[in-house]
Design an enzyme around this catalytic site. Structure first.
Site, mmCIF file in Angstrom:
data_model
loop_
_atom_site.group_PDB
_atom_site.id
_atom_site.type_symbol
_atom_site.label_atom_id
_atom_site.label_comp_id
_atom_site.label_asym_id
_atom_site.label_seq_id
_atom_site.Cartn_x
_atom_site.Cartn_y
_atom_site.Cartn_z
ATOM 1 N N GLY A 121 58.288 58.397 -9.863
ATOM 2 C CA GLY A 121 58.663 57.246 -9.036
ATOM 3 C C GLY A 121 57.877 56.018 -9.455
ATOM 4 N N GLY A 126 54.207 56.308 -3.691
ATOM 5 C CA GLY A 126 53.576 57.370 -2.898
ATOM 6 C C GLY A 126 53.357 58.671 -3.655
ATOM 7 N N THR A 129 49.825 60.081 -3.175
ATOM 8 C CA THR A 129 49.652 60.485 -1.777
ATOM 9 C C THR A 129 50.275 61.857 -1.552
ATOM 10 O OG1 THR A 129 49.762 58.163 -1.142
ATOM 11 C CG2 THR A 129 50.103 59.774 0.607
ATOM 12 N N ARG A 168 54.400 55.574 -23.615
ATOM 13 C CA ARG A 168 54.771 56.276 -22.374
ATOM 14 C C ARG A 168 55.395 57.620 -22.737
ATOM 15 N NH1 ARG A 168 55.413 52.530 -17.483
ATOM 16 N NH2 ARG A 168 55.373 50.422 -18.295
ATOM 17 N N SER A 195 56.503 58.377 -15.176
ATOM 18 C CA SER A 195 57.451 59.051 -16.081
ATOM 19 C C SER A 195 58.845 58.427 -15.970
ATOM 20 C CB SER A 195 57.496 60.557 -15.808
ATOM 21 O OG SER A 195 57.477 60.881 -14.441
#
Ligand SMILES: Nc1ncnc2c1ncn2[C@@H]1O[C@H](COP(=O)(O)OS(=O)(=O)O)[C@@H](OP(=O)(O)O)[C@H]1O
Ligand SMILES: Nc1ncnc2c1ncn2[C@@H]1O[C@H](COP(=O)(O)OP(=O)(O)O)[C@@H](O)[C@H]1O
Length: 271
Positions: A121, A126, A129, A168, A195
């Site tokens: 994401g 998040g 988290t 990346r 990613s």
């Protein structure tokens, strides 16, 4: 406001990762139950990505960029900045060495099933988290997990990599390989990194047996991530002080068929 960790319920993750039967039972069978429990906000798709190529972790074979179908676009696509060829595997005349104590034995010892939970994401969506919450819950359940966080791995193993597209790609490739090793060790590996490219995530999936790679998409809109901006990076990117920032002037390809999707509306119920 519920704490992140207290809102995590992991019975299904544990059933997915537990090793009660040794028939290499597909984690995929348990994926629905798996993360359906993780947070109330989880949506589950049973459909696996069509993009996945049937490249499997055949131990005798080497992993090369050719396996990944990667075409790099730099002037010298086969060379990294040190002049090393990264496209083709460079190790020749090598043979796989097997040990009597393998993954199955380690899983028995740990009473769990090694697997990879891959959280993708935008920055600020998040990922860390959720990764920490999962790690805490697994720990409380007596399950051994390890988090590979993109930011953290870039402090060490991957500190030679930038955020250019080809770096990346290499970042994801290395973390995918490391995650596979953790899973082989019988550990529940939680990989948390942007990613941004589908092909790279699917290449990591293809390294593992079916069902052992669980892709979790933090489906949080850019505006929300940007409003959170905990590190002030979006502000810098908007000001042109960071070039190639994901979501601003660099692409993010959302998963097409991930196992689990966290939707913002559901996140709001909890936070
Ligand atoms: N240009 C650019 N684009 C995106 N992100 C950037 C960039 N520069 C630095 N950062 C910080 O690096 C963290 C992302 O690292 P990753 O290894 O996860 O990125 S990637 O998977 O290789 O795309 C990311 O951390 P998270 O916010 O935890 O995602 C950012 O803090
Ligand atoms: N569901 C949520 N609702 C509101 N804020 C959240 C939520 N999840 C994470 N956050 C907050 O958003 C910010 C970014 O979270 P983080 O986990 O660091 O994201 P990422 O690892 O994707 O960059 C942090 O300040 C975190 O406390």
């Amino acid at each position: 406001m519920a704490s992140y960790s207290s809102s995590v319920r992991l019975n299904s993750i544990l059933s997915c990762c537990s090793n009660n039967n040794n028939n290499n039972n597909n984690n995929n069978n348990n994926v629905s139950s798996l993360l359906s429990i993780t947070f109330h906000r989880i949506f589950v798709s049973n459909v696996r990505s069509e993009v996945v190529k049937p490249i499997k972790a055949i131990e005798e074979s080497r992993t090369t960029y050719e396996n990944f179908g990667i075409e790099l676009e730099s002037e010298n696509p086969q060379n990294d900045c040190a002049g090393n060829n990264r496209l083709a595997g460079q190790s020749t005349n090598i043979l796989w060495h097997d040990c009597p104590v393998g993954k199955i034995e380690r899983q028995k010892l740990l009473k769990q099933k090694g697997c990879v939970i891959w959280i993708t994401g935008l920055s600020g969506s998040g990922k860390s988290t959720v990764a920490c919450a999962l790690g805490q819950s697994l720990y409380r359940k007596g399950k051994l997990s390890y988090i590979l966080d993109g930011d953290n791995v870039r402090h060490g193993l991957n500190n030679d990599l930038s955020f250019k597209a080809e770096d990346r790609v290499e970042n994801i490739r290395r973390i995918g390989e490391v995650a596979k090793l953790f899973a082989d060790a019988g550990i529940i590996c939680i990989a948390s990194l942007i990613s941004p490219y589908i092909r790279d995530r699917d290449a990591c999936r293809a390294l593992l047996p079916d069902g052992d790679f669980i892709e979790v998409f933090m489906d949080v809109p850019l505006e929300v991530c940007e409003a959170r901006d905990p590190k002030g990076l979006y502000k810098l990117a908007r000001a042109g002080k960071i070039k190639g920032f994901t979501g601003i002037d660099d692409p993010y390809e959302a998963p097409l068929n991930c196992e689990v999707c966290f939707y913002l509306e559901r996140c709001r119920e909890i936070f």
